[in-house]
Motif scaffolding. Structure first.
Motif, mmCIF file in Angstrom:
data_model
loop_
_atom_site.group_PDB
_atom_site.id
_atom_site.type_symbol
_atom_site.label_atom_id
_atom_site.label_comp_id
_atom_site.label_asym_id
_atom_site.label_seq_id
_atom_site.Cartn_x
_atom_site.Cartn_y
_atom_site.Cartn_z
ATOM 1 N N VAL A 16 6.798 -1.739 -3.261
ATOM 2 C CA VAL A 16 5.791 -0.757 -2.865
ATOM 3 C C VAL A 16 5.260 -1.190 -1.503
ATOM 4 O O VAL A 16 4.664 -2.263 -1.382
ATOM 5 C CB VAL A 16 4.639 -0.660 -3.890
ATOM 6 N N HIS A 17 5.483 -0.370 -0.490
ATOM 7 C CA HIS A 17 5.100 -0.731 0.873
ATOM 8 C C HIS A 17 3.812 -0.004 1.246
ATOM 9 O O HIS A 17 3.790 1.218 1.353
ATOM 10 C CB HIS A 17 6.211 -0.360 1.849
ATOM 11 N N ILE A 18 2.734 -0.781 1.434
ATOM 12 C CA ILE A 18 1.429 -0.177 1.767
ATOM 13 C C ILE A 18 0.782 -0.901 2.948
ATOM 14 O O ILE A 18 -0.407 -1.202 2.928
ATOM 15 C CB ILE A 18 0.489 -0.154 0.537
ATOM 16 N N PRO A 23 -8.546 -0.227 2.115
ATOM 17 C CA PRO A 23 -9.380 -0.010 0.928
ATOM 18 C C PRO A 23 -10.664 0.754 1.244
ATOM 19 O O PRO A 23 -11.332 0.483 2.239
ATOM 20 C CB PRO A 23 -9.687 -1.432 0.452
ATOM 21 N N GLY A 24 -10.951 1.738 0.405
ATOM 22 C CA GLY A 24 -12.179 2.505 0.540
ATOM 23 C C GLY A 24 -12.151 3.613 1.578
ATOM 24 O O GLY A 24 -13.142 4.301 1.769
ATOM 25 N N ARG A 25 -11.015 3.820 2.239
ATOM 26 C CA ARG A 25 -10.976 4.809 3.318
ATOM 27 C C ARG A 25 -9.972 5.936 3.090
ATOM 28 O O ARG A 25 -9.834 6.796 3.949
ATOM 29 C CB ARG A 25 -10.641 4.114 4.643
ATOM 30 N N ILE A 26 -9.242 5.925 1.965
ATOM 31 C CA ILE A 26 -8.220 6.952 1.797
ATOM 32 C C ILE A 26 -8.428 7.812 0.555
ATOM 33 O O ILE A 26 -7.529 8.523 0.137
ATOM 34 C CB ILE A 26 -6.788 6.358 1.836
ATOM 35 N N ARG A 31 -6.989 6.484 -5.286
ATOM 36 C CA ARG A 31 -6.971 6.703 -6.743
ATOM 37 C C ARG A 31 -5.532 6.859 -7.231
ATOM 38 O O ARG A 31 -5.159 6.345 -8.280
ATOM 39 C CB ARG A 31 -7.805 7.930 -7.098
ATOM 40 N N TYR A 32 -4.728 7.569 -6.459
ATOM 41 C CA TYR A 32 -3.313 7.753 -6.792
ATOM 42 C C TYR A 32 -2.596 6.399 -6.816
ATOM 43 O O TYR A 32 -1.834 6.104 -7.743
ATOM 44 C CB TYR A 32 -2.664 8.692 -5.770
ATOM 45 N N PRO A 94 4.083 5.071 -0.720
ATOM 46 C CA PRO A 94 3.133 6.100 -1.135
ATOM 47 C C PRO A 94 2.171 6.568 -0.050
ATOM 48 O O PRO A 94 1.381 7.465 -0.295
ATOM 49 C CB PRO A 94 2.367 5.409 -2.261
ATOM 50 N N LEU A 95 2.237 5.986 1.139
ATOM 51 C CA LEU A 95 1.268 6.339 2.181
ATOM 52 C C LEU A 95 1.923 7.118 3.321
ATOM 53 O O LEU A 95 1.900 6.693 4.474
ATOM 54 C CB LEU A 95 0.570 5.087 2.712
#
Length: 166
Positions: A16-18, A23-26, A31-32, A94-95
């Motif tokens: 999973v590449h993130i 944190p806290g800005r998307i 949540r997803y 996922p981003l």
């Protein structure tokens, strides 16, 4: 056209590449991410999460069991080597964008929106250029492109499909 998939009869190791996770800005995407990580882990899949070290605490707070965290390197060939060397079956981004663009394993990219097409004035020039370059290329190269189902009939999704030649 909707793709039909057979249920897996084996557990997968999923990269999973993130790298761009803040944190806290998307909002909804965060949540997803939490739900996705917990859901996959609860079904017995193992996750190797590539993230910036400063986000490790937030990723751990998702509550997914058995997540292996790895500090992501800068994009490009080094990222490709990280993914190739993790022994994963699939890469999940996922981003919005596929990283690395030339994935060594089958890749899945989540494109929840294409706001930059409709509201370019809300994005700095460098982010706008990154999105314009990255979204389409990544979607074309991914084995699977995921979207938010509730927006199926929305104009932006029709435009996205048209843009990608679907």
């Amino acid at each position: 056209m909707r793709a039909e998939f057979e249920p897996l009869d084996r557990r997968m190791r999923i990269a999973v590449h993130i790298r761009h996770y803040i944190p806290g800005r998307i909002g909804g995407q965060e949540r997803y991410l939490r739900a996705m990580a917990r859901g996959l882990a609860d079904r017995g899949h193992s996750l190797v999460v590539f993230a910036q070290e400063r986000t490790f605490g937030a990723v751990k707070a998702w509550g997914a069991q058995g997540v292996e965290l790895r500090a992501v390197v800068e994009e490009g060939r080094a990222t490709w080597r990280q993914v190739a060397g993790c022994g994963c079956d699939v890469l999940f981004c996922p981003l919005h964008m596929l990283e690395p663009l030339a994935s060594p394993v089958p890749a899945v990219v989540m494109v929840p929106d294409i706001q930059h097409k409709f509201f370019p004035e809300y994005f700095p020039d460098d982010e706008l250029a990154r999105r314009r370059r990255g979204y389409e290329t990544g979607a074309r190269r991914a084995a699977v492109v995921l979207r938010v189902p509730s927006f199926r009939r929305e104009r932006w999704w029709r435009d996205m499909v048209w843009t990608l030649g679907g």
